[in-house]
Motif scaffolding. Structure first.
Motif, PDB file in Angstrom:
ATOM      1  N   LYS A 379       0.816  -1.215   0.000  1.00 46.22           N
ATOM      2  CA  LYS A 379       0.000   0.000   0.000  1.00 46.22           C
ATOM      3  C   LYS A 379       0.850   1.266   0.000  1.00 46.22           C
ATOM      4  N   VAL A 380       2.054   1.198   0.587  1.00 40.08           N
ATOM      5  CA  VAL A 380       2.835   2.425   0.764  1.00 40.08           C
ATOM      6  C   VAL A 380       4.010   2.544  -0.202  1.00 40.08           C
ATOM      7  N   ASP A 381       4.555   1.417  -0.681  1.00 37.54           N
ATOM      8  CA  ASP A 381       5.628   1.506  -1.667  1.00 37.54           C
ATOM      9  C   ASP A 381       5.021   1.961  -2.995  1.00 37.54           C
ATOM     10  N   PRO A 382       5.560   3.017  -3.612  1.00 37.91           N
ATOM     11  CA  PRO A 382       4.920   3.584  -4.811  1.00 37.91           C
ATOM     12  C   PRO A 382       4.712   2.571  -5.938  1.00 37.91           C
ATOM     13  N   GLU A 383       5.726   1.772  -6.261  1.00 40.61           N
ATOM     14  CA  GLU A 383       5.598   0.813  -7.357  1.00 40.61           C
ATOM     15  C   GLU A 383       4.639  -0.313  -7.005  1.00 40.61           C
ATOM     16  N   TYR A 384       4.759  -0.824  -5.791  1.00 38.46           N
ATOM     17  CA  TYR A 384       3.852  -1.883  -5.364  1.00 38.46           C
ATOM     18  C   TYR A 384       2.411  -1.381  -5.343  1.00 38.46           C
ATOM     19  N   ARG A 385       2.216  -0.139  -4.951  1.00 39.28           N
ATOM     20  CA  ARG A 385       0.844   0.395  -4.881  1.00 39.28           C
ATOM     21  C   ARG A 385       0.227   0.509  -6.277  1.00 39.28           C
ATOM     22  N   LYS A 386       1.007   0.962  -7.253  1.00 31.43           N
ATOM     23  CA  LYS A 386       0.478   1.058  -8.622  1.00 31.43           C
ATOM     24  C   LYS A 386      -0.038  -0.299  -9.088  1.00 31.43           C
ATOM     25  N   ILE A 387       0.754  -1.327  -8.843  1.00 32.33           N
ATOM     26  CA  ILE A 387       0.364  -2.673  -9.263  1.00 32.33           C
ATOM     27  C   ILE A 387      -0.853  -3.142  -8.485  1.00 32.33           C
ATOM     28  N   SER A 388      -0.858  -2.880  -7.184  1.00 33.86           N
ATOM     29  CA  SER A 388      -1.984  -3.298  -6.339  1.00 33.86           C
ATOM     30  C   SER A 388      -3.279  -2.633  -6.779  1.00 33.86           C
ATOM     31  N   GLU A 389      -3.207  -1.361  -7.114  1.00 31.82           N
ATOM     32  CA  GLU A 389      -4.407  -0.661  -7.570  1.00 31.82           C
ATOM     33  C   GLU A 389      -4.892  -1.220  -8.907  1.00 31.82           C
ATOM     34  N   GLN A 390      -3.950  -1.593  -9.764  1.00 30.73           N
ATOM     35  CA  GLN A 390      -4.317  -2.206 -11.040  1.00 30.73           C
ATOM     36  C   GLN A 390      -5.031  -3.541 -10.801  1.00 30.73           C
ATOM     37  N   PHE A 391      -4.510  -4.349  -9.892  1.00 30.81           N
ATOM     38  CA  PHE A 391      -5.152  -5.620  -9.561  1.00 30.81           C
ATOM     39  C   PHE A 391      -6.524  -5.396  -8.933  1.00 30.81           C
ATOM     40  N   ALA A 392      -6.625  -4.360  -8.087  1.00 29.79           N
ATOM     41  CA  ALA A 392      -7.899  -4.088  -7.420  1.00 29.79           C
ATOM     42  C   ALA A 392      -8.990  -3.741  -8.434  1.00 29.79           C
ATOM     43  N   LYS A 393      -8.599  -3.047  -9.497  1.00 30.12           N
ATOM     44  CA  LYS A 393      -9.570  -2.641 -10.514  1.00 30.12           C
ATOM     45  C   LYS A 393      -9.876  -3.762 -11.509  1.00 30.12           C
ATOM     46  N   ASP A 394      -8.980  -4.715 -11.631  1.00 32.11           N
ATOM     47  CA  ASP A 394      -9.119  -5.752 -12.662  1.00 32.11           C
ATOM     48  C   ASP A 394      -8.890  -7.131 -12.043  1.00 32.11           C
ATOM     49  N   PRO A 395      -9.909  -7.690 -11.388  1.00 29.18           N
ATOM     50  CA  PRO A 395      -9.750  -8.983 -10.725  1.00 29.18           C
ATOM     51  C   PRO A 395      -9.317 -10.103 -11.667  1.00 29.18           C
ATOM     52  N   ALA A 396      -9.775 -10.060 -12.910  1.00 28.02           N
ATOM     53  CA  ALA A 396      -9.393 -11.114 -13.857  1.00 28.02           C
ATOM     54  C   ALA A 396      -7.894 -11.059 -14.141  1.00 28.02           C
ATOM     55  N   PHE A 397      -7.362  -9.836 -14.279  1.00 23.57           N
ATOM     56  CA  PHE A 397      -5.927  -9.669 -14.507  1.00 23.57           C
ATOM     57  C   PHE A 397      -5.140 -10.166 -13.300  1.00 23.57           C
ATOM     58  N   PHE A 398      -5.632  -9.873 -12.113  1.00 23.72           N
ATOM     59  CA  PHE A 398      -4.987 -10.354 -10.889  1.00 23.72           C
ATOM     60  C   PHE A 398      -4.959 -11.876 -10.858  1.00 23.72           C
ATOM     61  N   SER A 399      -6.088 -12.501 -11.140  1.00 25.85           N
ATOM     62  CA  SER A 399      -6.160 -13.964 -11.091  1.00 25.85           C
ATOM     63  C   SER A 399      -5.216 -14.600 -12.102  1.00 25.85           C
ATOM     64  N   GLU A 400      -5.189 -14.037 -13.300  1.00 22.34           N
ATOM     65  CA  GLU A 400      -4.325 -14.584 -14.341  1.00 22.34           C
ATOM     66  C   GLU A 400      -2.851 -14.399 -13.980  1.00 22.34           C
ATOM     67  N   THR A 401      -2.511 -13.212 -13.484  1.00 24.18           N
ATOM     68  CA  THR A 401      -1.120 -12.934 -13.120  1.00 24.18           C
ATOM     69  C   THR A 401      -0.680 -13.817 -11.963  1.00 24.18           C
ATOM     70  N   PHE A 402      -1.561 -13.950 -10.968  1.00 27.55           N
ATOM     71  CA  PHE A 402      -1.204 -14.802  -9.834  1.00 27.55           C
ATOM     72  C   PHE A 402      -1.025 -16.247 -10.269  1.00 27.55           C
ATOM     73  N   ALA A 403      -1.934 -16.759 -11.087  1.00 26.16           N
ATOM     74  CA  ALA A 403      -1.850 -18.164 -11.510  1.00 26.16           C
ATOM     75  C   ALA A 403      -0.515 -18.443 -12.195  1.00 26.16           C
ATOM     76  N   LYS A 404      -0.062 -17.518 -13.046  1.00 21.69           N
ATOM     77  CA  LYS A 404       1.225 -17.710 -13.725  1.00 21.69           C
ATOM     78  C   LYS A 404       2.391 -17.561 -12.742  1.00 21.69           C
ATOM     79  N   ALA A 405       2.272 -16.610 -11.814  1.00 23.44           N
ATOM     80  CA  ALA A 405       3.344 -16.425 -10.835  1.00 23.44           C
ATOM     81  C   ALA A 405       3.419 -17.620  -9.886  1.00 23.44           C
ATOM     82  N   TRP A 406       2.279 -18.166  -9.514  1.00 27.89           N
ATOM     83  CA  TRP A 406       2.247 -19.355  -8.655  1.00 27.89           C
ATOM     84  C   TRP A 406       2.879 -20.545  -9.393  1.00 27.89           C
ATOM     85  N   PHE A 407       2.561 -20.678 -10.667  1.00 26.47           N
ATOM     86  CA  PHE A 407       3.164 -21.746 -11.458  1.00 26.47           C
ATOM     87  C   PHE A 407       4.683 -21.571 -11.508  1.00 26.47           C
TER      88      PHE A 407
END
Length: 726
Positions: A379-407
């Protein structure tokens, strides 16, 4: 009168109260244990067992059905939170894979090493012993058709799928070890969770983490969830996270996805007094039967469990895959508090009751959610927050990104896609897998071999040492720890590797200028041509020593392109030292012979294999920059046993001339006959290595020396041929 306990009158090897090893008595001796830590004496399988063959009989769908059923089959001895073991199984898989680091490729999930010390008893792995026991009925049922290593990662996948995530895929193929990896370097600390400013810290300078380590403390997988050295400061924690995840091969996008995705489900446990917990599994009493961290003074399970000391869930619905994590993180302000166990964590300043997660055992009770310092970093690191806000707005993108990162997290140490096994293995090539196109096997191998001989020897354009050194340099990058590198792909010809100091660019360019046109002429890959040329050099050298031998060759390697190569990721494979070619990029605190052991172990060599390979490389005159240290022969380029003959010859004395240099002088005349390094002389000074050196120095073992050298050479050249596995 109190009964006296008699001391056992027999002196034996079961005395585990003190370290009475040779290394403890003589700490300067070279410890070869790392080369033999998983020899065939430790495995219960007979010599005919082949895991990949056993997998062919595995009913994958039945196994997955059983595992999904396990998720909601709560056991009274370790009840599932909210009746679902998903969070626990995900943590087991995560922490099994999460010990991986790119620096040396060690750690990770591909051996099932989390079953053994020290990993089974790291503080960060608290209560994962319970997860493994919950999986035991399934392991017992499917037996040798499924390894523990595969089962643990599959459990994480099945947990996510049972809670609603579409996973990216899964590959079998992880083979279990049966003995601790006790020689893996996990840090210099002498105790768990030591602050990073102590004398044995893994940090130097401006918080520079020692290589090859990734975790911030001994006993942690990633970062301290309470903050740097247990002091909350999300911005500082963000920097630790960035370093740690980079050391695991993850970028910022993947870091945020993994952190959020891991905390979308499950909870942390700290509802009790941590001081009453018993020993870890490795230190527990015999009657505990491998269970650790037991609370024998109170209930200690369910809602009263203590694991990390942090208490609570991150989301409203901790058994569902959703976007609740980001909603919780951004919809509330957070303030510091402490858990019942005394750990720093964050609680919402205010929150409606219906947003609170229910109690793990009584859904009529609700508790505050919590966040760790690592969560607040998003929430407080500028780069991490940008990504977090993007995931918050786009749940499908978050799910897809996480699935690949988990793999990626769970398969990073499984090697290239060509070695994947099973119906769920993805077919897409990913850059971190170091993809290699299929190679051609339908070419005139004999014709190519003859052409190499003509160009190298009849035209005198290349020497035996140049051919052998180039093939060796191409193959030596292989790491059995994470199955990266090797000769397949011929990445030695690409821009990054071509400039590595250890590859001697001038000599490499000279050899490639001859071999690349031949490869094109015969329709072979450059990768095959390089290896075949090395074989040609060895056969010529053996013939010069009076031994006529054919070096086995396995065709079919492919040539990787620049686009298929992540140079930043591949940079960790650059050799800083290679004892087989008497190379060191610079002086290091670690002794040269210890760095030789490290490379030998990553190549999968035993001590005898390391010995015969190095002795052969010396007489083949393959030293870096044509240096003569260790070339104990008057016939360089001939594959003789001269290295061992002269090393063991008592007519010579060994005189130090520098930090890593020695003169080999004739005792009678005092004349310098040869020069050497520590890597050369250790084969005469170490009692075990000397035994092998004496064996190969015998008058009747020249033939066996050549045959054994060829076997080890072929082993190294083919170490990365996953495409040829059954």
């Amino acid at each position: 009168m109190e009964k006296q306990t008699s001391k056992c009158p027999v002196m034996h090897g079961a005395n585990t109260a003190s370290d009475q090893s040779n290394v403890a008595w003589w700490p300067k001796t070279l410890n070869l244990d790392i080369l033999h830590q998983h020899d065939n004496k430790t495995t219960p399988f007979n010599s005919n067992y082949n895991y990949r063959e056993a997998l062919k009989d595995l009913d994958v769908e039945a196994l997955k059905t059983d595992m999904k059923a396990l998720m909601t089959d709560s056991q009274s001895w370790w009840p599932a939170d909210w009746g679902h073991y998903g969070g626990l199984m995900i943590r087991l898989a995560w922490h099994s894979a999460g010990s991986y680091r790119t620096g040396d490729g060690r750690g990770g999930s591909n051996t099932g090493n989390i079953r053994f010390a020290p990993l089974n008893s790291w503080p960060d792995n608290g209560n994962l012993d319970k997860a493994r026991r919950l999986l035991w009925p399934i392991k017992k049922k499917y037996g040798n058709k499924i390894s523990w290593a595969d089962l643990i990662i599959l459990a994480g996948n099945m947990a996510y799928e049972s809670m609603g995530l579409k996973t990216y895929g899964f590959s079998f193929g992880r083979e279990d070890i049966w003995h601790p990896e006790k020689d893996t370097y996990w840090g210099a600390e002498t105790d768990w969770l030591q602050p990073t400013d102590n004398d044995n810290s893994r940090y130097s300078g401006e918080r520079e983490l020692d290589n090859p380590l990734a975790a911030v403390m001994m006993g942690l997988i990633y970062v301290n969830p309470e903050g740097v050295d247990g002091q909350p400061d999300p911005l500082k924690t963000a920097q630790d996270m960035r370093t740690t995840f980079e050391r695991m091969g993850m970028n910022d996008l993947e870091t945020v996805a993994l952190t959020a995705g891991g905390h979308t489900v499950g909870k942390a446990h700290g509802n009790g007094d941590a001081s009453v917990l018993g020993e870890s599994p490795e230190g527990a009493e015999i009657e505990d039967q491998g269970f650790g961290w037991l609370n024998k003074t109170n209930r200690g399970i369910g809602r009263d469990t203590v694991t990390s000391g942090i208490e609570g869930a991150w989301t409203t619905n901790p058994t569902q895959w959703d976007n609740g994590y980001f909603e919780m993180l951004f919809d509330h302000e957070w303030e510091l508090t402490k858990s019942p166990a005394g750990a720093w964590q964050y609680k919402p300043v205010s929150i409606d009751d219906d947003r609170k997660p229910v109690d793990v055992e009584d859904d009529s009770i609700r508790h505050n959610p919590m966040m760790t310092d690592a969560d607040m970093a998003l929430k407080v690191d500028p780069e991490y927050r940008k990504i977090s806000e993007q995931f918050a707005k786009d749940p499908a993108f978050f799910s897809e990104t996480f699935a690949k990162a988990w793999f990626k997290l769970t398969h990073r140490d499984l090697g290239p896609r060509s070695g994947y096994v099973g119906p769920d293995a993805p077919t897409e090539d990913l850059i971190w897998q170091d993809p290699i196109p299929a190679g051609n096997r339908d070419y005139d191998e004999a014709g190519l071999k003859a052409a190499i001989k003509d160009r190298a020897f009849k035209d005198s354009s290349l020497s035996v040492s140049e051919l052998v050194a180039t093939a060796w340099d191409s193959a030596r990058t292989y790491r059995g720890s994470d199955r990266r590198g090797g000769a397949n792909g011929a990445r030695i010809r690409l821009s990054a590797q071509r400039q590595w100091v250890a590859n001697e660019p001038e000599r490499l360019n000279k050899v490639l200028a001859v071999l690349e046109p031949l490869a094109e002429q015969f329709g072979a890959s450059v990768a095959d041509t390089i290896v075949l040329a090395g074989n040609v050099g060895i056969e010529q050298a053996a013939l010069a020593a009076g031994v006529d031998i054919q070096v086995p060759f396995l065709s079919g390697r492919g040539d990787a392109s620049e686009e298929q190569t992540d140079n930043d990721s591949y940079a960790v494979l650059e050799p800083l030292a290679d004892g087989f070619r008497n190379f060191q990029k610079q002086h290091y605190d670690v002794k040269p012979e210890e760095m030789l052991l490290d490379r030998a172990q990553l190549l999968g060599l035993t001590a005898p294999e390391m010995t015969v390979l190095l002795g052969g490389m010396r007489v083949l005159d393959t030293n870096f920059a044509n240096a003569k240290e260790g070339v104990f022969t008057d016939k360089p380029g001939a594959l003789t046993n001269d290295f061992f003959v002269n090393l063991t010859d008592m007519n010579y004395a060994w005189i130090p001339t520098g930090r890593n240099s020695y003169n080999i002088t004739e005792r009678d005349s005092g004349d310098v006959k040869f020069t050497a390094t520590r890597v050369d002389l250790v084969f005469g000074s170490n009692s075990i290595l000397r035994a092998y050196a004496e064996f190969y120095a015998q008058d009747d073992n020249q033939q066996q020396f050549v045959e054994d050298f060829v076997k080890v050479w072929v082993k190294v050249m083919n170490a990365d041929r996953f495409d040829a596995l059954g």
